[in-house]
Design a protein around this motif. Structure first.
Motif, mmCIF file in Angstrom:
data_model
loop_
_atom_site.group_PDB
_atom_site.id
_atom_site.type_symbol
_atom_site.label_atom_id
_atom_site.label_comp_id
_atom_site.label_asym_id
_atom_site.label_seq_id
_atom_site.Cartn_x
_atom_site.Cartn_y
_atom_site.Cartn_z
ATOM 1 N N VAL A 162 45.005 -41.518 19.550
ATOM 2 C CA VAL A 162 44.146 -41.009 18.463
ATOM 3 C C VAL A 162 44.816 -39.827 17.778
ATOM 4 N N ILE A 163 45.430 -38.957 18.567
ATOM 5 C CA ILE A 163 46.106 -37.797 17.988
ATOM 6 C C ILE A 163 47.359 -38.219 17.243
ATOM 7 N N ALA A 164 48.033 -39.240 17.750
ATOM 8 C CA ALA A 164 49.274 -39.694 17.120
ATOM 9 C C ALA A 164 49.041 -40.382 15.788
ATOM 10 N N ALA A 165 47.788 -40.627 15.436
ATOM 11 C CA ALA A 165 47.507 -41.317 14.173
ATOM 12 C C ALA A 165 48.019 -40.547 12.975
ATOM 13 N N PHE A 175 44.721 -47.645 19.921
ATOM 14 C CA PHE A 175 46.020 -47.824 19.271
ATOM 15 C C PHE A 175 45.870 -48.535 17.931
ATOM 16 N N ALA A 176 45.099 -49.605 17.933
ATOM 17 C CA ALA A 176 44.973 -50.395 16.707
ATOM 18 C C ALA A 176 44.342 -49.586 15.576
ATOM 19 N N SER A 177 43.434 -48.685 15.918
ATOM 20 C CA SER A 177 42.777 -47.891 14.881
ATOM 21 C C SER A 177 43.738 -46.961 14.159
ATOM 22 N N VAL A 207 49.023 -57.395 15.034
ATOM 23 C CA VAL A 207 48.583 -57.165 16.413
ATOM 24 C C VAL A 207 47.509 -58.185 16.805
ATOM 25 N N MET A 208 46.583 -58.470 15.904
ATOM 26 C CA MET A 208 45.534 -59.441 16.214
ATOM 27 C C MET A 208 46.129 -60.841 16.414
ATOM 28 N N THR A 238 37.241 -54.306 15.345
ATOM 29 C CA THR A 238 36.116 -53.445 14.980
ATOM 30 C C THR A 238 36.560 -52.401 13.961
ATOM 31 N N GLY A 239 35.854 -52.336 12.867
ATOM 32 C CA GLY A 239 36.203 -51.385 11.813
ATOM 33 C C GLY A 239 37.340 -51.837 10.926
#
Length: 862
Positions: free
Chosen positions: A367-370, A430-432, A442-443, A485-486
């Motif tokens: 999340v931080i690496a985003a 990760f995907a977010s 990825v999907m 999701t999202g």
């Protein structure tokens, strides 16, 4: 006997005149003047016979150094004399090394004699000289300074250790003009690290020593990190001491509650604690780390967490990596992620709680690496996570970390489940962080890993294989749901390509109810692009849908193309899914949400017509009940159709259509309330024992709906055509669970599709002669083909034009006759949207021959 001093006065007779200096009282003024005059001569002899140089003849730098020390050390440094020494050092910088050496000599002597007051004065003088003197000769002076600091740090006295550390910190803040090629800080790194682990009995002293050690390490880092000529502080031998020392102090926090990773929110009291000081030092260290040094800085963190079993509570591990991710440069974030993934692989046979802790840290770090970069090898990240997921499933089923050897470790099933959930959560985290195009890749990657029984994908056989397949399918579809999701994509063709949609819908027809529910949820997450899903979480026949405040946009061209390409495939799977006996309330809620979202997100007039036909066909499933469904399933299908038709009637805003739906709902409310969602989709469904004697008025009539919508411009012919899905081999194959059934079905399909129904001839025995004959025949065939081509070319080169024209005319007439036959076959009435051609009595007719199976003449093939 006291020690007396005598002056040697030269005389013509060479007999020295001895004047006692043991006591100044007997001397007269004249004698005193004589003493002073002879003192300037410089010769002194003691009563013991030892001769030495008197003060006037000693080097000036020594006299200046001696003068800064008072008779009573409690008086402190003599400031006026210190100013003289400083001026002398600035005036004669070449004397700095000698001043340092002499001060070092005095300090070592005072330490040995336990005269700590003079030690403090010497260090104060050294600090002032360091701060005042910036010249090329300071390097030699620094060597003496570091020698004295090392002497203090070696002392067992905590006060001397703290004194030496403070002096070193002052020195570390000095920016030197010239580099040093030979200076080493190995001793200081080791000693300061040792101080960070102090275990002194008194808490106050222990805290001071630890803080001094942290300050010392901070000074070493500041002094060496930016100087390429200094010892490389990023070497593993140094990092293995510095980083664990800082983590040790971070670990022993005064308060057990977790704090924010930002030191700006700490109080002044907390800033004075070893914990906050260690955090600031660690942040500074990581903030100075370049690309090539990240791994050396992260590896000791992982080892420290392993050695102290800090992955299992995971609170401290998460805090550490939050500090790391916020401190390093954003473009280096993916290096930390790679280190964690490698560590996860290295611990693949560790306890599930340890692996779960590592995965939780990965989730927080992602999340931080985003804001930075997850790295170029995105699929490697997901490949590692999915591999760990499969290993965990194997551990859960076999009860051992090694299938070949009986493991001594006891594997707890609930811990493995916790680890699997952590992996799924991390996959979504990760995907977010990924852009849309990488998320789509990825999907596709995750879906390709799902074991499905298809014509091209084998699954594990046997009871154990079925369990492994089922768990793997569930976990991977959960991961896919987390990734989707999202997910926001304006182009559904890009979001759901054929290769992905085919495999996903294949899983929708599995016997396992959980798998079907996951597939429906995944499809819903793709279709819902405006956040309308929560408004359809419950199935109801609402009177006014305006209270839902739905976000409705006009169907785009890309969505229209997508529905033309895939709508029948979606309808077929919705229809078949609704017939499953194992469906429960969440399945019907997902089906309702999917129908509603398609109507809002992807609908045009044609799609609306097809959806109404589909729902009416679902009503017919419950009405005819060919599959012998339980009463609950039949009532649920009736209620599902009522809720959707109530919604679509208000979306189309056709008054006659709304009136018909409203009339049927009122009739059901009076005659059969168990056919409405308010009575079916509740905790305790209110059902009837039999549905065999329902009056026609409780059903939605296709003829009536076709009539009222046809008058408003909808395609009445299409509406009046019942929806009949076309079953494919893939649909039937999805029901198979074992590989044996899969293979048998493949053989059945091949035999059914073969042009000849009789048994195949037994295979010819392959011998040497057979192979030799095949090779010779192939050579002969090639020669004949080459000769034929040569003759054709020669004919067109040398034959008369009339002969060539006649030959081509004959071929053209043959081609025209073949084309006429093709047109007669292909020009038929268009098939119904359901994929079949229905006759007047609703019986499906035979399909025409597909174009790709037709035999075309040679002239049509290029």
């Amino acid at each position: 006997m006291g020690l007396g001093f005598f002056l040697i006065i030269p005389s013509p007779s060479r007999h020295p005149l001895f004047v006692s200096l043991q006591s100044w009282t007997p001397l007269s003024v004249r004698s005193l003047n004589a003493v002073l005059s002879f003192r300037r001569c410089g010769w002194i002899r003691s009563q013991t016979g030892v001769c030495g140089c008197c003060g006037a003849l000693r080097p000036r730098y020594k006299r200046l150094v001696d003068n800064i020390f008072p008779e009573d050390p409690e008086d402190g440094l003599v400031k006026t004399n210190m100013e003289k020494l400083t001026f002398y050092a600035l005036s004669a910088p070449e004397k700095l090394d000698r001043i340092g050496a002499y001060l070092s000599e005095r300090l070592i002597r005072d330490v040995g004699r336990h005269r700590y007051g003079y030690v403090c004065i010497a260090m104060e003088a050294l600090d002032q000289l360091l701060m005042a003197c910036h010249c090329q000769s300071i390097n030699l002076f620094v060597e003496s300074f570091l020698k004295m600091v090392a002497k203090l740090l070696e002392s067992e006295k905590s006060n001397l250790q703290i004194l030496g550390t403070n002096s070193f910190v002052k020195f570390a803040n000095i920016e030197e003009d010239t580099p040093s090629y030979h200076r080493s800080y190995d001793f200081f790194v080791s000693r300061f690290s040792e101080m960070c682990h102090s275990s002194h009995d008194e808490l106050e002293i222990r805290t001071k020593i630890r803080m001094s050690g942290i300050k010392g390490l901070q000074g070493v880092v500041r002094k060496t990190v930016n100087d390429e000529l200094q010892a490389n502080i990023w070497d593993p031998q140094h990092m293995d001491k510095i980083v664990p020392s800082l983590l040790f102090n971070l670990q022993h926090a005064e308060e057990a509650e977790s704090r924010s990773p930002s030191p700006l929110q700490a109080t002044e009291k907390e800033k004075e604690s070893p914990t906050e000081l260690a955090e600031r030092c660690l942040r500074e260290l990581l903030g100075r780390a370049a690309y090539g040094n990240i791994k050396n800085a992260i590896k000791p963190v992982l080892i420290h967490l392993d050695n102290h079993s800090l992955w299992e509570p995971k609170t401290f591990a998460i805090r550490c990596f939050k500090i790391i991710m916020y401190s390093i440069q954003p473009q280096h974030s993916h290096l930390v992620i790679q280190q964690l993934l490698g560590h996860l692989d290295a611990n693949s046979k560790s306890a599930a709680t340890v692996r779960a802790g590592i995965v939780e840290v990965l989730s927080e770090a992602a999340v931080i690496a985003a804001s930075g970069s997850v790295g170029p090898t995105v699929l490697e990240v997901f490949n590692t996570l999915l591999r760990q997921l499969r290993l965990s499933i194997d551990y859960e089923l076999t009860g051992s970390y090694d299938c070949a050897v009986v493991s001594t470790k006891i594997i707890k099933e609930h811990e493995e489940r916790m680890f699997q959930e952590a992996v799924i959560k991390t996959t979504g985290s990760f995907a977010s962080t990924l852009p849309t195009y990488q998320r789509s890749e990825v999907m596709l990657f995750i879906m390709s890993k799902v074991p499905l029984p298809s014509l091209h994908h084998a699954i594990d056989a046997g009871k154990a294989g079925e369990n492994r397949n089922r768990l793997t399918q569930i976990m991977l579809l959960k991961s896919l749901l987390q990734v989707s999701t999202g997910f926001q994509c304006s182009n559904m063709l890009t979001a759901l390509p054929s290769s992905f949609l085919d495999r996903l819908l294949s899983a929708a027809l599995m016997e396992d109810a959980d798998l079907r529910l996951f597939v429906l949820e995944i499809l819903i997450s793709f279709i819902d692009r405006h956040g309308n899903r929560p408004k359809f979480s419950t199935i109801s026949t609402i009177n006014d849908i305006s209270v839902l405040k739905l976000k409705v946009d006009k169907c785009s061209r890309q969505d229209t193309v997508f529905m033309k390409k895939h709508s029948q495939q979606l309808y077929r799977h919705i229809y078949l899914t609704s017939k499953e006996e194992s469906n429960v309330q969440p399945h019907y809620e997902a089906l309702y949400s999917m129908l509603a979202l398609i109507s809002i997100e992807l609908a045009n007039e044609e799609v609306v017509v097809d959806l109404i036909r589909l729902v009416l066909a679902v009503q017919e499933i419950a009405q005819i009940n060919e599959d012998n469904l339980p009463v609950y399933n039949r009532c649920a299908l009736y209620a599902l159709g009522a809720a959707y038709l109530n919604l679509i009637s208000q979306l189309t805003t056709v008054p006659a259509f709304c009136q018909h739906i409203h009339e049927v709902l009122e009739t059901r409310q009076k005659e059969a309330p168990y056919l409405l969602p308010e009575d079916v989709f509740v905790e305790m469904p209110r059902l009837t024992k039999s549905l065999d004697h329902l009056v026609p008025e409780v059903f939605f009539r296709q003829s009536k709906i076709s009539e009222v919508l046809g008058g408003s411009g909808y395609n009445s012919d299409r509406l009046s055509t019942p929806y009949i899905p076309q079953l494919t081999d893939e649909d039937r194959l999805s029901k198979r669970k074992s590989i044996g059934e899969t293979i048998s079905l493949q053989v059945e399909v091949e035999s059914r599709n073969s042009p000849e129904k009789e048994e195949r001839a037994p295979a010819e025995e392959i011998t040497y002669e057979t192979l030799k004959k095949a090779i010779v025949d192939s050579v002969a065939v090639e020669e004949q083909e080459r000769e034929r081509r040569r003759l054709v070319v020669e004919k067109f080169q040398k034959a008369p034009f009339e002969e060539i024209a006649a030959h081509c005319g004959a071929r053209a007439s043959l081609l025209q006759s073949k084309l006429n036959q093709i047109f007669e076959i292909t020009i038929r009435p268009p098939p119904s949207p359901s994929g079949t051609i229905t006759a007047a009595y609703g019986q499906p007719q035979n399909h025409s021959i597909p174009v790709y199976e037709m035999k075309f003449p040679d002239l049509c093939v290029y």
